[in-house]
Structure formats: structure tokens, C-alpha cells
Design a protein around this motif. Sequence first.
Motif, PDB file in Angstrom:
ATOM      1  N   LYS A 217      82.001 -26.442 -64.228  1.00 22.16           N
ATOM      2  CA  LYS A 217      82.904 -27.059 -64.607  1.00 22.16           C
ATOM      3  C   LYS A 217      84.532 -26.412 -63.002  1.00 22.16           C
ATOM      4  O   LYS A 217      85.238 -27.092 -63.273  1.00 22.16           O
ATOM      5  CB  LYS A 217      83.998 -25.865 -65.904  1.00 22.16           C
ATOM      6  CG  LYS A 217      83.322 -27.355 -66.968  1.00 22.16           C
ATOM      7  CD  LYS A 217      83.988 -25.586 -68.854  1.00 22.16           C
ATOM      8  CE  LYS A 217      83.595 -27.049 -69.883  1.00 22.16           C
ATOM      9  NZ  LYS A 217      84.172 -25.729 -70.882  1.00 22.16           N
TER      10      LYS A 217
ATOM     11  N   TRP B 139      84.601 -29.012 -60.806  1.00 26.77           N
ATOM     12  CA  TRP B 139      85.415 -30.283 -61.037  1.00 26.77           C
ATOM     13  C   TRP B 139      86.349 -29.580 -61.164  1.00 26.77           C
ATOM     14  O   TRP B 139      87.831 -30.077 -60.575  1.00 26.77           O
ATOM     15  CB  TRP B 139      85.137 -30.279 -62.681  1.00 26.77           C
ATOM     16  CG  TRP B 139      85.841 -31.363 -62.781  1.00 26.77           C
ATOM     17  CD1 TRP B 139      85.759 -32.911 -62.268  1.00 26.77           C
ATOM     18  CD2 TRP B 139      86.195 -31.039 -64.149  1.00 26.77           C
ATOM     19  NE1 TRP B 139      87.033 -33.637 -63.444  1.00 26.77           N
ATOM     20  CE2 TRP B 139      87.261 -32.287 -64.291  1.00 26.77           C
ATOM     21  CE3 TRP B 139      86.843 -29.793 -65.210  1.00 26.77           C
ATOM     22  CZ2 TRP B 139      87.953 -32.335 -65.114  1.00 26.77           C
ATOM     23  CZ3 TRP B 139      88.205 -30.298 -65.988  1.00 26.77           C
ATOM     24  CH2 TRP B 139      88.309 -30.997 -65.671  1.00 26.77           C
TER      25      TRP B 139
ATOM     26  N   ARG C  76      82.769 -34.512 -63.181  1.00 29.24           N
ATOM     27  CA  ARG C  76      82.308 -32.680 -63.405  1.00 29.24           C
ATOM     28  C   ARG C  76      81.097 -33.626 -63.796  1.00 29.24           C
ATOM     29  O   ARG C  76      79.444 -32.488 -63.561  1.00 29.24           O
ATOM     30  CB  ARG C  76      82.609 -32.622 -65.393  1.00 29.24           C
ATOM     31  CG  ARG C  76      81.926 -31.715 -65.455  1.00 29.24           C
ATOM     32  CD  ARG C  76      82.026 -30.196 -66.461  1.00 29.24           C
ATOM     33  NE  ARG C  76      81.582 -29.551 -67.211  1.00 29.24           N
ATOM     34  CZ  ARG C  76      81.200 -29.586 -68.081  1.00 29.24           C
ATOM     35  NH1 ARG C  76      82.068 -29.717 -69.042  1.00 29.24           N
ATOM     36  NH2 ARG C  76      80.259 -28.919 -69.127  1.00 29.24           N
TER      37      ARG C  76
END
Length: 143
Positions: free
Chosen positions: A10, A13, A21
Motif C-alpha cells: 500500500k 503504491w 497496487r
Amino acid sequence: MAKEDVRIDKWLWAVRIYKTRSIAVEACKKGRVSINGTVVKPARTVKVGDEVAVRKPPITYTFKVLALAENRMGAKLVPEYLENITPKEQYDILEMSRISGFIARSKGQGRPTKREGREMKAFIEEGYADWEADDDMLFEDEE
């Protein structure tokens, strides 16, 4: 509400290191992401102060975590969340691969682009012109 820990996929990203992701998850599964020198899985949590190394061939980028984020942010906010501590040698490798990229093409890279074709043609013609001049000199010496 400051989070204490965030999943590495996470975070990668959110700070725009990977476009999606799922690509970040795949990179973790392939062993291309490490935290403080240890290869990690996508669910591993990252904390402020950790050093995250991301291998994107031909180089490995290194980042220091300054803050945590779970949601993707604008590019202008990224410097508040990470510090790029990638050694200069890695960027030198990247520059060398850009310069020599059109000469030594890796298998699976596809056909050269038009630009690469022009660069190859100029390189070959330039080398050929030098060789031709040397060749003329040899024949002059023989006469």
C-alpha cells in the motif's frame, strides 16, 4: 489520525513508486522489495525510519520512510513521505544502460523504435566513415 504501520504494498503504491497496487504486490512476491536489507512479502508493515529498497532493473532505488500513507497522493506531496537515498552509482548504471541500450538489446525488448534505428544508423555510418578513411590511407602508402 496518524497510522503507526502500513502494509509495504500500500505504501509503495501510495507514494507513487508503482502505478498500481497489484504491480506493487507482484514486485514484493518476486523479491524485488526489501526493508532494511530483508526481502519482504506484500503484507509486511513499514514504519517511519525504515529504508526501503526497490529493484527496478537495471538499478535498485533506495528510499527512507518519512511518513506513512495508505491512500494514493499527488506527486507534489510525495517528498513529505519519502526521501530518495539512492546512491549515485545506481544512477550511473542507469545512464550507461540508456547510452548503450540501442547497441546491446536484451532478448524480449522488441524491435528498436524509430529513434533507436536512427541512432544506430548514425553510429554505424559514423564508424564506417572513419574506417573508410583509414582504408584509403593504407592504399596510399602502398602506391
